[in-house]
Design a protein around this motif. Structure first.
Motif, PDB file in Angstrom:
ATOM      1  N   TYR A  16       3.486   0.265  -4.763  1.00  0.00           N
ATOM      2  CA  TYR A  16       2.443   0.065  -5.766  1.00  0.00           C
ATOM      3  C   TYR A  16       1.065   0.406  -5.185  1.00  0.00           C
ATOM      4  N   TYR A  19       0.854   4.161  -5.035  1.00  0.00           N
ATOM      5  CA  TYR A  19       0.628   4.678  -6.387  1.00  0.00           C
ATOM      6  C   TYR A  19      -0.845   4.534  -6.768  1.00  0.00           C
ATOM      7  N   VAL A  23      -3.296   7.765  -7.659  1.00  0.00           N
ATOM      8  CA  VAL A  23      -3.961   8.003  -8.950  1.00  0.00           C
ATOM      9  C   VAL A  23      -5.477   7.940  -8.811  1.00  0.00           C
ATOM     10  N   TRP A  39      -3.248  -4.942  -8.090  1.00  0.00           N
ATOM     11  CA  TRP A  39      -3.320  -3.994  -6.982  1.00  0.00           C
ATOM     12  C   TRP A  39      -4.131  -4.577  -5.834  1.00  0.00           C
TER      13      TRP A  39
END
Length: 94
Positions: A16, A19, A23, A39
């Motif tokens: 996570y 990711y 992004v 996050w």
């Protein structure tokens, strides 16, 4: 099986984090407030809390592994790694 399931949790957390970084690097950071908060919480737990567990992991390893190996495994898996290691007497660690 239970140990593998427990160790999957920090691995999913690291995925996570990766990711979120990917992004953000593409100019599309996580926008949802709850997802962004998750996050940052994940980042704190994965980096700060796992690093804080290294001294305890080194004591628990008792020299059975190299300090570097113990530190790396603790950073990746946290407590789910060193708490599931057998002790020197062959018993499960508490």
């Amino acid at each position: 099986m239970r140990t593998a399931a427990l160790r999957a949790i920090p691995v999913l957390g690291w995925l996570y984090l990766a990711y979120g970084l990917m992004v953000a690097a593409k100019g599309r950071p996580i926008r949802h407030r709850v997802a962004r908060g998750a996050w940052w919480l994940d980042a704190f737990l994965s980096v700060v809390v796992h690093a804080a567990q290294i001294p305890a992991a080194l004591r628990a390893a008792g020299g059975a592994r190299s300090p570097l190996s113990t530190a790396v495994l603790t950073m990746v898996f946290g407590m789910t790694w060193w708490k599931t290691q057998p002790t020197m007497e062959g018993e499960d660690a508490p």
